[in-house]
Design a protein around this motif. Structure first.
Motif, PDB file in Angstrom:
ATOM      1  N   ARG A  29       1.255  -1.747  -0.146  1.00  0.00           N
ATOM      2  CA  ARG A  29      -0.100  -0.184  -0.174  1.00  0.00           C
ATOM      3  C   ARG A  29       1.064   1.165  -0.080  1.00  0.00           C
ATOM      4  NH1 ARG A  29       0.891   2.758   4.999  1.00  0.00           N
ATOM      5  NH2 ARG A  29       0.439   1.681   6.485  1.00  0.00           N
ATOM      6  N   GLY A  31      -2.454  -4.299   5.749  1.00  0.00           N
ATOM      7  CA  GLY A  31      -3.446  -3.640   4.386  1.00  0.00           C
ATOM      8  C   GLY A  31      -4.635  -3.536   4.741  1.00  0.00           C
ATOM      9  N   THR A  82      -3.682  -0.782  -4.416  1.00  0.00           N
ATOM     10  CA  THR A  82      -2.351  -0.739  -3.933  1.00  0.00           C
ATOM     11  C   THR A  82      -1.575   0.363  -4.983  1.00  0.00           C
ATOM     12  OG1 THR A  82      -0.960  -2.812  -3.843  1.00  0.00           O
ATOM     13  CG2 THR A  82      -2.156  -2.062  -2.472  1.00  0.00           C
TER      14      THR A  82
END
Length: 387
Positions: free
Chosen positions: A22, A257, A360
């Motif tokens: 990310r 995440g 991401t």
């Protein structure tokens, strides 16, 4: 010859698994208090259960479904469902990319079933009019290796008798999933949210749990794939308990995440980020003469694992080995420059490029990538011509 671009992607990671971390990720942000603790310690089990809760919240899993961890990433999750659930009725498998073909082979060779395989050439989706609601069905929602996704779910019967096992590893958190049309949904940490590899998740509908409770498969099931105990579905798994020893560090990375996904707006925001990345890449494909999508029909074109074929006549005239050499040379050129990593297609797919556009990844990095692809193609072709 195309000149070398000046700007590079700030985060040049475009692999389709494990995918880019990310934005803003750092290992220093991961909690480490539980590292070295026993995997059955109450604090560790509670943390694993917390990971399942956050995953349910972000993915918007229906309340009456259960989630379990499975070793072996998405492959382990799909195999656990197949080994523990199939055999009661006839089976169909959609095989339009590498992993669908693997599930078909496993059903036939290892489970000793006789699956009906509905196949399609690379870049196409099978004839879904042949799907039988009386049979169990195994299929990938998104073909990570072919860049092909399912054309919605209207073709799956709401009143089906069989169960539907959906490999959703490169679709979950990036595409809407029709939960009412599915019974087992699997994914791994390493795909849409850039987690570490090794752990998979299986989401089980009430129909799937009922199958596990009622049906005992006529085969020994390896422990790491075992979703049943002596009484049926092993409900301990739904509490965060593990089939074997899992990585606490990997779980903490996953929680990081998922928390990021919730913080940026949840599932709708993640899908929007994915769509924006795919649209940015599409603008380049639309204006570029030497490249085209492997999936020619827009309605089945993946927005995550975007697979591209080189259509320049000088390349299409080459044999497969030569085309792969060209793609690998392009990959080497951009990697040496630090402009992009892991952009080659899957080893079993037709020679071409594969660009991960999941949530991401940032749009700015997709936009910075495409001039490098043009440059690498021009360089590779110039060197090929010189030879």
């Amino acid at each position: 010859m195309s000149s070398k671009p000046n700007a590079k992607p700030k985060r040049p990671w475009f692999s389709s698994g494990p995918t880019a971390k990310r934005p803003g990720w750092s290992s220093q942000n991961l909690p480490h208090e539980l590292l070295g603790r026993g995997i059955r310690a109450p604090e560790v089990v509670a943390r694993f259960a917390h990971g399942l809760k956050l995953t349910r919240d972000l993915l918007q899993v229906p309340e009456d479904w259960v989630l379990v961890y499975v070793p072996g990433s998405d492959t382990g999750a799909v195999e656990a469902a197949m080994w523990s659930m199939l055999g009661e009725r006839s089976v169909q498998v959609l095989a339009f990319e590498n992993f669908g073909k693997v599930w078909a082979t496993d059903a036939r060779t290892h489970l000793k079933l006789e699956p009906e395989v509905l196949s399609a050439p690379w870049g196409q989706f099978p004839d879904i009019s042949a799907v039988d609601p009386k049979k169990d069905l195994v299929f990938p929602w998104n073909g990570t290796t072919s860049g092909v996704k399912a054309p919605g779910a209207d073709w799956i019967a709401s009143d089906r008798e069989g169960i539907v096992i959906c490999d959703a590893t490169s679709a979950a958190f990036a595409m809407p999933l029709p939960w009412a049309k599915l019974d087992v949904v699997t994914f791994s940490f390493q795909k849409a949210l850039g987690g570490e590899a090794g752990l998979g998740v299986a989401a089980l509908s009430p129909r799937a749990v009922e199958r596990l409770d009622r049906y005992e498969p006529p085969r020994p099931v390896p422990k790491v794939l075992r979703l049943r105990d002596d009484k049926g579905f092993d409900r301990l798994l739904a509490t965060g308990s593990m089939l074997n020893t899992f990585s606490v560090w990997t779980l903490e990375d996953w929680i990081d995440g998922v928390e990021w996904g919730l913080s940026v707006g949840g599932l709708d925001a993640l899908i929007a980020r994915t769509d924006a990345n795919a649209a940015a890449l599409d603008r380049w494909v639309s204006r570029t003469s030497w490249v085209e999508y492997l999936a020619e029909e827009p309605g089945i074109r993946s927005t995550t694992s975007v697979c591209l074929k080189i259509v320049d006549p000088r390349v299409t005239a080459l044999d497969d080995e030569a085309r792969r050499d060209l793609v690998n040379h392009m990959k080497m050129l951009v990697e040496v420059e630090g402009a992009a990593f892991d952009i080659e297609g899957h080893r079993n797919a037709p020679a071409g490029l594969r660009i991960w556009c999941g949530c991401t990844v940032d749009v700015a990095d997709i936009e910075a990538l495409t001039p490098w692809l043009d440059w690498a193609f021009a360089m590779a072709m110039a060197e090929y011509s010189a030879d």
